[in-house]
Write a protein that holds these residues in place. Structure first.
Motif, PDB file in Angstrom:
ATOM      1  N   LEU A 283       0.688  -1.395  -0.004  1.00  0.00           N
ATOM      2  CA  LEU A 283       0.224   0.326  -0.111  1.00  0.00           C
ATOM      3  C   LEU A 283       0.883   1.125  -0.237  1.00  0.00           C
ATOM      4  N   ALA A 284       1.156   1.793  -0.943  1.00  0.00           N
ATOM      5  CA  ALA A 284       2.041   2.854  -1.357  1.00  0.00           C
ATOM      6  C   ALA A 284       2.147   4.046  -1.646  1.00  0.00           C
ATOM      7  N   VAL A 285       2.667   4.892  -1.313  1.00  0.00           N
ATOM      8  CA  VAL A 285       1.815   6.384  -1.716  1.00  0.00           C
ATOM      9  C   VAL A 285       3.229   6.787  -2.125  1.00  0.00           C
ATOM     10  N   PRO A 286       3.351   8.115  -3.374  1.00  0.00           N
ATOM     11  CA  PRO A 286       4.710   8.228  -3.397  1.00  0.00           C
ATOM     12  C   PRO A 286       4.514   9.876  -2.972  1.00  0.00           C
ATOM     13  N   GLY A 287       6.527   9.617  -2.263  1.00  0.00           N
ATOM     14  CA  GLY A 287       6.120  11.186  -1.409  1.00  0.00           C
ATOM     15  C   GLY A 287       5.516  11.224  -0.088  1.00  0.00           C
ATOM     16  N   GLU A 288       4.944   9.502   0.316  1.00  0.00           N
ATOM     17  CA  GLU A 288       3.969   9.872   1.160  1.00  0.00           C
ATOM     18  C   GLU A 288       5.136  10.509   2.198  1.00  0.00           C
ATOM     19  N   THR A 289       4.703  11.744   3.522  1.00  0.00           N
ATOM     20  CA  THR A 289       5.396  11.787   4.397  1.00  0.00           C
ATOM     21  C   THR A 289       4.220  10.689   5.891  1.00  0.00           C
ATOM     22  N   SER A 290       5.431  11.069   6.943  1.00  0.00           N
ATOM     23  CA  SER A 290       4.905   9.485   7.992  1.00  0.00           C
ATOM     24  C   SER A 290       3.693  10.695   8.597  1.00  0.00           C
ATOM     25  N   THR A 291       3.032  11.635   8.699  1.00  0.00           N
ATOM     26  CA  THR A 291       2.049  12.164   8.831  1.00  0.00           C
ATOM     27  C   THR A 291       0.837  11.752   7.636  1.00  0.00           C
ATOM     28  N   SER A 292       1.023  11.870   6.897  1.00  0.00           N
ATOM     29  CA  SER A 292       0.396  11.201   6.280  1.00  0.00           C
ATOM     30  C   SER A 292      -0.151   9.010   6.119  1.00  0.00           C
ATOM     31  N   LEU A 293       1.219   9.136   6.443  1.00  0.00           N
ATOM     32  CA  LEU A 293       0.834   7.784   6.681  1.00  0.00           C
ATOM     33  C   LEU A 293       0.589   7.108   7.747  1.00  0.00           C
ATOM     34  N   SER A 294       0.353   8.146   8.331  1.00  0.00           N
ATOM     35  CA  SER A 294      -0.420   7.805  10.578  1.00  0.00           C
ATOM     36  C   SER A 294      -1.856   7.553  10.120  1.00  0.00           C
ATOM     37  N   GLY A 295      -1.824   8.073   9.069  1.00  0.00           N
ATOM     38  CA  GLY A 295      -3.703   9.147   9.248  1.00  0.00           C
ATOM     39  C   GLY A 295      -4.424   8.054   8.721  1.00  0.00           C
ATOM     40  N   ARG A 296      -3.792   7.327   7.657  1.00  0.00           N
ATOM     41  CA  ARG A 296      -4.521   6.483   5.955  1.00  0.00           C
ATOM     42  C   ARG A 296      -3.942   4.813   7.081  1.00  0.00           C
ATOM     43  N   TRP A 297      -3.015   4.295   7.247  1.00  0.00           N
ATOM     44  CA  TRP A 297      -2.758   3.208   7.375  1.00  0.00           C
ATOM     45  C   TRP A 297      -3.608   2.454   7.637  1.00  0.00           C
TER      46      TRP A 297
ATOM     47  N   SER B  80      11.828   9.714   3.799  1.00  0.00           N
ATOM     48  CA  SER B  80      12.454  10.487   4.418  1.00  0.00           C
ATOM     49  C   SER B  80      11.548  11.163   3.544  1.00  0.00           C
ATOM     50  N   ALA B  81      10.095  11.268   3.442  1.00  0.00           N
ATOM     51  CA  ALA B  81       9.244  12.876   2.560  1.00  0.00           C
ATOM     52  C   ALA B  81       9.235  13.819   3.946  1.00  0.00           C
TER      53      ALA B  81
ATOM     54  N   VAL C 268       8.756  18.453   7.937  1.00  0.00           N
ATOM     55  CA  VAL C 268       7.997  17.815   9.270  1.00  0.00           C
ATOM     56  C   VAL C 268       9.542  17.802  10.148  1.00  0.00           C
ATOM     57  N   SER C 269       9.073  18.003  11.590  1.00  0.00           N
ATOM     58  CA  SER C 269       9.567  18.515  12.318  1.00  0.00           C
ATOM     59  C   SER C 269      10.767  16.822  12.577  1.00  0.00           C
ATOM     60  N   LEU C 270      11.872  16.572  13.289  1.00  0.00           N
ATOM     61  CA  LEU C 270      12.428  15.130  13.963  1.00  0.00           C
ATOM     62  C   LEU C 270      10.746  14.385  15.174  1.00  0.00           C
ATOM     63  N   ALA C 271      10.518  15.736  16.247  1.00  0.00           N
ATOM     64  CA  ALA C 271      10.066  15.091  17.000  1.00  0.00           C
ATOM     65  C   ALA C 271       8.622  14.857  15.963  1.00  0.00           C
TER      66      ALA C 271
ATOM     67  N   ARG D 159       8.947  11.161  15.184  1.00  0.00           N
ATOM     68  CA  ARG D 159       8.355  10.011  15.642  1.00  0.00           C
ATOM     69  C   ARG D 159       7.355  10.502  16.433  1.00  0.00           C
ATOM     70  N   LEU D 160       6.493  11.261  16.877  1.00  0.00           N
ATOM     71  CA  LEU D 160       5.459  11.095  17.098  1.00  0.00           C
ATOM     72  C   LEU D 160       4.592  10.562  15.746  1.00  0.00           C
ATOM     73  N   ASN D 161       4.289  10.577  15.237  1.00  0.00           N
ATOM     74  CA  ASN D 161       4.015  10.261  14.524  1.00  0.00           C
ATOM     75  C   ASN D 161       3.817   8.458  14.347  1.00  0.00           C
ATOM     76  N   LEU D 162       4.924   7.853  14.189  1.00  0.00           N
ATOM     77  CA  LEU D 162       5.877   6.505  14.316  1.00  0.00           C
ATOM     78  C   LEU D 162       4.809   5.636  14.786  1.00  0.00           C
TER      79      LEU D 162
END
Length: 201
Positions: free
Chosen positions: A51-65, A86-87, A93-96, A99-102
């Motif tokens: 389930l891939a989304v090109p250029g996805e940030t961790s924020t987007s990933l955490s919202g859709r998974w 690495s998007a 997106v800040s490092l903090a 971390r929180l998104n993951l």
């Protein structure tokens, strides 16, 4: 990879992440997910869903998974592979926050008793090497605190001649067949079979 019918009581493995999960740039169309699936032998059915989304940030990933995986999970065993790219570095997106998104993804999955496995972002030429190293280290720390297997890909590939030549021969950021083979090797040799409860090859 064993095919599983919709009613089979096997294991369904959802892999969420960016375009590397889709195998972009691989002439064989397998990417690292397809190569890992092909090398994973099990007596019970295994079904992989990339389930891939090109250029996805961790924020987007955490919202859709959860929504996307719920459509694929079945009555048998369900597992989640998270492959954040690495998007975050390209979108401020800040490092903090990364971390929180993951952490949110892993905690939500744990609350649902869904085993998780995380594959870190590999090196690429269009982002800062030091920043990517910090991002990978942050993801690793989040996983370590939760006793979730984390596959470090940045450091092993940062100066790997084959990885560098393979990515530069393509579009400069995505690997080709050799690079995806290296990613698959790292996954397969860093806790994959143990995570699935399968004997090592």
């Amino acid at each position: 990879m064993s095919a599983a019918s919709p009613d089979a009581a096997g294991t369904r493995i959802c892999v969420v992440g960016d375009d590397l999960v889709a195998g972009l740039g691989d002439a064989r169309g397998m990417g690292w997910v397809g190569r890992v699936a092909a090398r994973t032998q099990s007596e019970t059915p295994l079904a992989f869903f990339a389930l891939a989304v090109p250029g996805e940030t961790s924020t987007s990933l955490s919202g859709r998974w959860e929504t996307e995986c719920n459509r694929r999970f079945g009555a048998g065993e369900n597992r989640l592979v998270v492959a954040p790219g690495s998007a975050d570095l390209q979108h401020g997106v800040s490092l903090a926050r990364s971390r929180l998104n993951l952490a949110n993804v892993l905690d939500d999955a744990a609350n649902r008793q869904i085993p998780t496995f995380v594959v870190g972002p590999p090196p690429r030429a269009d982002v800062s090497e030091s920043a990517l190293g910090d991002l990978s280290g942050a993801f690793a720390d989040v996983c370590q605190r939760r006793r979730v297997t984390y596959v470090e890909t940045f450091e092993p590939l940062r100066t790997h001649e084959q990885w560098l030549s393979d990515t530069s021969a393509g579009d400069g950021t995505h690997p080709q067949q050799a690079g995806y083979g290296l990613l698959a090797w790292l996954v397969l040799h860093n806790g994959w079979h143990e995570w699935l409860g399968l004997p090592q090859e």
